[in-house]
Design a protein around this motif. Structure first.
Motif, short mmCIF file in Angstrom:
data_model
loop_
_atom_site.label_atom_id
_atom_site.label_comp_id
_atom_site.label_asym_id
_atom_site.label_seq_id
_atom_site.Cartn_x
_atom_site.Cartn_y
_atom_site.Cartn_z
N THR A 135 0.80 -1.23 0.00
CA THR A 135 0.00 0.00 0.00
C THR A 135 0.84 1.28 0.00
N LEU A 168 -11.46 -3.76 7.09
CA LEU A 168 -12.30 -4.05 5.94
C LEU A 168 -13.17 -5.27 6.24
N THR A 189 -6.13 0.08 -3.15
CA THR A 189 -7.12 1.16 -3.28
C THR A 189 -7.33 1.85 -1.94
N THR A 190 -7.42 1.05 -0.89
CA THR A 190 -7.59 1.63 0.45
C THR A 190 -6.40 2.53 0.80
N ARG A 206 -0.84 0.53 7.51
CA ARG A 206 -1.44 -0.80 7.43
C ARG A 206 -0.78 -1.64 8.51
N ASP A 210 -6.04 -6.87 6.76
CA ASP A 210 -6.97 -5.84 6.29
C ASP A 210 -7.23 -4.78 7.35
N LEU A 235 -13.75 6.27 0.21
CA LEU A 235 -13.60 4.83 0.04
C LEU A 235 -14.78 4.25 -0.74
N PHE A 239 -14.30 2.31 -4.26
CA PHE A 239 -14.68 0.91 -4.42
C PHE A 239 -15.81 0.75 -5.44
N CYS A 248 -16.52 -1.19 5.69
CA CYS A 248 -15.49 -1.23 6.71
C CYS A 248 -16.07 -0.92 8.08
#
Length: 307
Positions: A135, A168, A189-190, A206, A210, A235, A239, A248
């Motif tokens: 990420t 998530l 993407t997050t 992170r 998740d 988000l 998505f 989430c």
């Protein structure tokens, strides 16, 4: 001296030297080269001081960069050449001291280049160790260091601090049904949304799998609510653009008065996030700790999200 003690002393020396900045280090290196040159002159041509010029060259290279190191190397060679002329070393040919100075410069140049490569490699390794490769966010260890720092700043300045845990929902199902490649895309993407949405003073990480964490310095309950709700909207949009209905669960804890430890902050946000998951997921829970509004906001509020 034990290895740990030696490492602590080296770390302390590194912190001390970093305070001088690049220009300060170059100045120190120049003074060092001058002192070695003076010593070279006082000991005469029969005792070589060439090895000691490596100290200023190495210092300039490590903290000032390759160009600074090469510059000090060149100056050191001029100092050495000047001392040879001043001490009256009886060379059989006037070209010999020039040649010897060039040989020394070549040696210093190679040393500076090797130190630069070593320094760059260490920096890359540190970045990899501190950054999540997938990420681009901070990893757990780097995040905990940031949390310790921001907590100390909040305690000193008496400012609020907010920590949010983001999990998530049903991410394992994404991996099991759509494959790990799709799961990695969701995580990337997050990470992209977190980096784009948060302020420069905020920290996103992170923590593993998740689970993500957000550190919002100088943010009280109201400020954190605006930031997190805006994040959820971003988000959801990201998505949806990829055709994924990912939700989430988020636990947001704002400390109006400084917490006692980083472990307390992490535990509070983690527990609130899991409380959201137990209640059905896809929601945000807010809690404020300390201050005049602590009692009213202790149980927080939960808002549904459709990220």
């Amino acid at each position: 001296m034990s290895d740990d003690a030696l490492l602590r002393r080296l770390a302390a020396a590194d912190r001390f030297l970093n305070r001088f900045g690049r220009h300060g280090i170059v100045g120190l290196s120049l003074v060092g080269a001058l002192l070695v040159g003076a010593l070279d002159y006082l000991t005469g041509y029969e005792i070589s001081m060439s090895l000691f010029y490596l100290g200023p060259v190495a210092l300039a290279t490590w903290y000032g960069g390759r160009r600074a190191g090469i510059g000090i190397a060149l100056i050191s060679c001029f100092f050495w050449y000047g001392t040879q002329l001043a001490t009256g070393n009886p060379y059989s040919n006037s070209v010999i001291p020039v040649w010897n100075a060039l040989i020394r410069f070549g040696f210093f140049f190679i040393t500076s280049s090797l130190l630069t490569a070593l320094r760059d490699g260490l920096v890359r390794q540190q970045q990899l160790a501190r950054t999540d490769a997938l990420t681009g966010l901070y990893g757990r260890r780097a995040f905990e260091e940031r949390l310790e720092h921001q907590l100390a700043m909040a305690q000193r300045r008496k400012t609020p601090l907010t920590l949010a845990y983001v999990d998530l929902d049903n991410f394992k199902l994404v991996n099991d049904t759509l494959g790990h490649a799709e799961g990695d895309r969701v995580l990337r993407t997050t990470g992209q949304v977190l980096k784009k949405t948060l302020r420069k003073t905020d920290t996103a990480a992170r923590l593993g799998g998740d689970e993500f964490a957000l550190l919002l310095p100088e943010s009280d309950g109201h400020g954190a609510k605006r930031v997190v709700e805006n994040l959820v909207d971003e988000l959801r949009e990201a998505f949806s653009a990829n055709g994924r209905a990912v939700t989430c669960s988020i636990g947001v804890v704002s400390f109006l008065e400084p917490a006692r430890s980083a472990a307390e902050v992490l535990a509070a946000a983690d527990a609130l996030m899991y409380e959201v998951k137990r209640r059905g997921r896809a929601a945000i829970a807010f809690r404020v700790v300390g201050g005049a509004f602590a009692e009213a906001d202790r149980e927080g509020g939960a808002a549904k999200n459709g990220a």
